[in-house]
Scaffold this motif. Structure first.
Motif, PDB file in Angstrom:
ATOM      1  N   PRO A  65       0.634  -1.217   0.061  1.00  0.00           N
ATOM      2  CA  PRO A  65      -0.095  -0.143  -0.076  1.00  0.00           C
ATOM      3  C   PRO A  65       0.717   1.284   0.063  1.00  0.00           C
ATOM      4  CG  PRO A  65      -0.064  -1.100   2.094  1.00  0.00           C
ATOM      5  CD  PRO A  65       0.609  -1.900   1.331  1.00  0.00           C
ATOM      6  N   ALA A  66       2.079   1.212   0.316  1.00  0.00           N
ATOM      7  CA  ALA A  66       2.974   2.554   0.536  1.00  0.00           C
ATOM      8  C   ALA A  66       3.561   2.645  -0.990  1.00  0.00           C
ATOM      9  CB  ALA A  66       4.202   1.993   1.261  1.00  0.00           C
ATOM     10  N   VAL A  67       3.252   2.022  -2.065  1.00  0.00           N
ATOM     11  CA  VAL A  67       3.842   2.088  -3.472  1.00  0.00           C
ATOM     12  C   VAL A  67       2.685   2.881  -4.131  1.00  0.00           C
ATOM     13  CG1 VAL A  67       4.749   1.237  -5.580  1.00  0.00           C
ATOM     14  CG2 VAL A  67       5.380   0.203  -3.298  1.00  0.00           C
ATOM     15  N   GLU A  68       3.053   3.967  -4.585  1.00  0.00           N
ATOM     16  CA  GLU A  68       1.950   4.601  -5.385  1.00  0.00           C
ATOM     17  C   GLU A  68       2.078   4.116  -6.786  1.00  0.00           C
ATOM     18  OE1 GLU A  68      -1.139   7.661  -5.830  1.00  0.00           O
ATOM     19  OE2 GLU A  68      -0.400   6.809  -3.996  1.00  0.00           O
ATOM     20  N   VAL A  69       3.135   4.371  -7.532  1.00  0.00           N
ATOM     21  CA  VAL A  69       3.293   3.983  -8.871  1.00  0.00           C
ATOM     22  C   VAL A  69       4.703   3.572  -9.237  1.00  0.00           C
ATOM     23  CG1 VAL A  69       4.204   6.378  -9.412  1.00  0.00           C
ATOM     24  CG2 VAL A  69       3.221   5.171 -11.017  1.00  0.00           C
ATOM     25  N   ILE A  70       4.795   2.650 -10.260  1.00  0.00           N
ATOM     26  CA  ILE A  70       6.277   2.089 -10.736  1.00  0.00           C
ATOM     27  C   ILE A  70       6.165   2.468 -12.265  1.00  0.00           C
ATOM     28  CG2 ILE A  70       7.594   0.254 -10.852  1.00  0.00           C
ATOM     29  CD1 ILE A  70       6.136  -1.318  -8.715  1.00  0.00           C
ATOM     30  N   SER A  71       7.109   3.093 -12.843  1.00  0.00           N
ATOM     31  CA  SER A  71       7.257   3.684 -14.007  1.00  0.00           C
ATOM     32  C   SER A  71       8.659   3.318 -14.626  1.00  0.00           C
ATOM     33  CB  SER A  71       6.888   5.106 -14.157  1.00  0.00           C
ATOM     34  OG  SER A  71       5.886   5.582 -13.622  1.00  0.00           O
ATOM     35  N   VAL A  72       8.820   3.157 -15.965  1.00  0.00           N
ATOM     36  CA  VAL A  72      10.005   3.190 -16.663  1.00  0.00           C
ATOM     37  C   VAL A  72      10.268   4.184 -17.823  1.00  0.00           C
ATOM     38  CG1 VAL A  72      11.423   1.537 -18.244  1.00  0.00           C
ATOM     39  CG2 VAL A  72       9.855   0.674 -16.518  1.00  0.00           C
ATOM     40  N   LEU A  73      11.239   4.950 -17.571  1.00  0.00           N
ATOM     41  CA  LEU A  73      11.714   6.130 -18.141  1.00  0.00           C
ATOM     42  C   LEU A  73      12.626   6.012 -19.414  1.00  0.00           C
ATOM     43  CD1 LEU A  73      12.154   8.566 -15.474  1.00  0.00           C
ATOM     44  CD2 LEU A  73       9.779   7.858 -16.496  1.00  0.00           C
TER      45      LEU A  73
END
Length: 739
Positions: free
Chosen positions: A113-121
């Protein structure tokens, strides 16, 4: 006698002993209560130190577990990408821009629940794919610290960023970032995992103890990542003043409890005493701060201390009451024995004092009569009229000189209002005084005005009004002097000067013109020796012309006959013209006039010719009294919405202190040598002051505060002319602060 000597040692020491015993008991109670309160405070503080430390340890363990998951998740995602798609940056973009990879990221983010988002740039900071939505939004994160850190540092490892606002949601977040490296070791992108401070805030809120506790999650460089209570203004900022910085940086400790009242950034820099438990995470660059305020950790101590104080005060009051009764009984016996002796001694003292008082009273009566006779003689024989007025404006007394001036016998005016001394429509003596600021501020007033005699004739009078108090009531003493003869002499002097000036100006104009033609070569070449004499004569004729013009201006001002033609003009143009007109004189004095800030949009309502006359006087004076090679500066500064200030600043030695009060008086020179050395009549500033006041402005000066750059600032304050204001309104709208 024997009995009296035997009783005193028995009673007097007993009362003192009782008082000493009572004081000892009271002191013992106070010391005991204070000791108990202090020990209780130490115990209560120690108890809370253990509790806060326990809370901080639990919080640190919780955060460490969440970071374990986040770091593991970030590592696993990075490893999967590099194992399968690390051929090149272009290949990576093509393979990761799929819905399947979006679902993979979404499943990873949902595990905590602490993770808001995971992204790759990609290599340019553009979002390739994200767990939040698909397809990925088209924006760049190249300006973020976590991207730049991974791009520019190949050996960085996982980087923990500062808190920033999300470009998608606008919420505060902090990120973990991992560098993606291609098969040839080149930089091909970044994986980021966003942690939500809101999750920590909601978790911390459960431990906030009704607002008495605060919890902060900081990076090891003291940057706020999450906090409860939430403070958006401190997120992402570094706190170098709080208890965390005090313990970790200054005391070089990894954990512990500290009580401090250092300024708190979350409270706007306000110092508040708090107990803080600090825990630095061993595996991660994070610090937990759990703090409580005094109202919480000293609440029980204050309640118990209040009870102790109440009990102690009750005991003290009981002791004081009991011993007061005992001491009163002992002292009464002592007082009874001393009364007879005291009465005898007092009777002797009273008899001596009465004789002394009778003698003093007789001397004071004689002195008072002498003083009264002297004052009465002064009052009756004074050359000036003296009138005494009460606080309602009624006449209490007037002397023979006042009777002679006004023509009213004393019995006709005493007890009546003094309004019949004033011409019709003018205030009486009391109203005249109360209407003047000078009187209200100092209690004294000197003025010249018209007064009226009994026969209705008016005469010019000089009034000196002074207040005094008698019986708690304000009263006035008015000294009246008939100045008709003085005014007549002044008129004669003015008429004489005016006549002489006019009679001199006509022939002098011809002389000056003739000399100018000769000096200018109109009559041919003049021998060198004669040319020097003619030049001296021409220069002195110019000076004499200026003197006569100044005298005529003074006469016009005093007679109220100086004409003004008011126009709405640009202040910048006026000042530029003034400088241009005086620049030649400045060069002859080996100085330079420099324009500074000119308030380009300012417009004033002035008589252009008279304004240039004032500026020419100020600029020429500044050039005269500045050293060779110096600069004279001209500034225009807006004081407020209604006023503009013009300053002429020289670099001279300043105005002598003993001359400053006479600076704006007619024919004033700081030194008699100034007239010969610098030239001038001493009328310029007096004329300038009169002209500026006619323009509803003010003129003055002040000395430079910088001792390394001495000089004098002469200023002119003028009302601004606003759009839509008529000419009459502009010249009569005088702000309150212009006197």
């Amino acid at each position: 006698m024997t009995g009296r000597h035997e009783m005193k040692p028995a009673t007097l020491p007993t009362s003192r002993l009782a008082i000493a015993l009572a004081a000892s008991l009271v002191l013992a109670i106070v010391i005991g209560a204070a000791t108990a309160v202090w020990m209780l405070r130490i115990q209560e503080t120690g108890k809370w130190e253990k509790q806060t430390e326990t809370f901080s340890i639990v919080l640190a363990e919780t955060v460490s577990q969440q970071m374990d998951f986040a770091y593991t998740a970030l590592d696993s995602i990075s490893e999967r990408i590099q194992d399968r798609w690390s051929v090149s940056a272009e290949y990576l973009v093509g393979k990761l821009s799929t819905h399947d990879f979006h679902q993979f990221l979404r499943e990873k983010a949902a595990l905590s629940p602490a993770v808001e988002v995971i992204s790759v740039l990609d290599v340019n900071g553009n979002v390739i794919n994200t767990s939040r939505n698909f397809p990925a939004p088209t924006y760049s994160l190249a300006d973020r610290d976590y991207f730049m850190m991974q791009r520019d540092n190949p050996v960085q490892g996982i980087f923990l960023s500062s808190s920033v606002r999300s470009k998608t949601t606008g919420k505060w977040m902090f990120f973990l970032s991992h560098r993606l490296t291609g098969s040839d070791g080149e930089f091909i992108g970044v994986v980021i995992l966003g942690m939500s401070p809101s999750f920590y805030s909601q978790f911390y809120e459960k431990l906030s103890a009704d607002g008495h506790a605060s919890i902060g999650l900081l990076r090891n460089d003291f940057t706020y990542l999450a906090r409860w209570p939430e403070r958006g203004e401190v997120m992402g900022s570094k706190n170098f003043t709080g208890s965390t910085y005090e313990m970790v940086h200054k005391q070089n400790k990894k954990s512990g409890v500290i009580i401090s009242n250092t300024p708190r950034i979350a409270e706007g820099g306000k110092p508040i005493t708090r107990m803080a438990a600090i825990q630095s995470l061993e595996k991660y660059p994070l610090i937990i701060n759990f703090s409580v305020d005094e109202d919480l950790y000293l609440a029980d101590w204050r309640k118990i201390s209040t009870g102790i104080v109440v009990i102690a005060m009750s005991g003290i009051l009981a002791i004081v009451a009991a011993f007061s009764v005992l001491v009163n009984l002992l002292e009464r016996r002592e007082q009874d024995l001393a009364v007879t002796t005291e009465l005898k001694q007092q009777a002797e003292v009273i008899n001596r004092n009465q004789a002394h008082l009778l003698k003093n009273l007789t001397e004071q009566q004689i002195a008072l009569k002498d003083s009264s006779d002297r004052l009465q003689a002064i009052f009756q024989n004074a050359a000036d009229g003296i009138i005494m007025v009460d606080d309602t404006g009624k006449i209490e007394a007037l002397n023979p000189a006042a009777v002679a001036i006004y023509g009213h016998p004393a019995n006709e005016v005493v007890g009546k209002n003094g309004k019949f001394f004033s011409p019709p429509g003018q205030p009486d003596l009391l109203s005249l005084a109360m209407s003047r600021r000078e009187f209200l501020e100092t209690g004294c007033l000197r003025t010249e005005t018209e007064r009226m005699r009994k026969d209705g004739s008016l005469f010019p009078a000089e009034l000196a009004i002074t207040e005094y108090y008698h019986g708690g009531r304000r009263k006035l003493i008015v000294i009246v002097r008939d100045i008709s003869e003085r005014r007549r002499m002044e008129r004669m002097k003015s008429e004489f000067i005016s006549t002489v000036s006019h009679e001199l100006r006509t022939p002098l104009t011809a002389i000056r013109g003739a000399l100018g033609l000769v000096v200018g070569g109109a009559m041919g070449l003049v021998p060198e020796k004669i040319a020097a004499l003619l030049g001296m004569a021409h220069k002195n004729s110019e000076s004499l012309t200026r003197l006569i013009n100044d005298l005529l201006d003074i006469q016009k001002i005093e007679a109220g006959k100086m004409d003004f033609v008011f126009e709405s003009l640009s202040l910048q143009s006026l000042l530029q013209t003034a400088v241009n007109n005086t620049q030649g004189f400045a060069q002859s004095m080996e100085t330079e006039i420099v324009l500074g800030n000119l308030a380009e949009s300012a417009v004033v309502m002035v008589d252009a010719g008279r304004f240039q006359q004032v500026m020419a006087n100020l600029l020429s004076n500044a050039c005269k009294y500045s050293p060779e090679g110096a600069q004279v500066r001209v500034l225009a500064i807006a004081r407020d919405d209604n006023m503009i200030r013009i300053e002429v600043i020289d670099q001279g030695s300043g105005i002598p202190e003993n001359f400053r009060e006479r600076l704006f008086q007619k024919f004033s020179q700081a030194d008699s040598s100034d007239t010969r050395a610098k030239g001038g009549t001493g009328l310029g500033l007096a004329i300038s002051q009169a002209i500026i006041r006619q323009m509803h402005g003010d003129i003055g000066y002040y000395m430079s505060e910088d001792t390394s750059q001495p000089g004098t600032h002469f200023y002119i304050d003028l009302p601004l002319h606003k759009e839509g204001m008529t000419g009459l309104e502009a010249i009569t709208a005088k702000p309150d602060h212009v006197l």
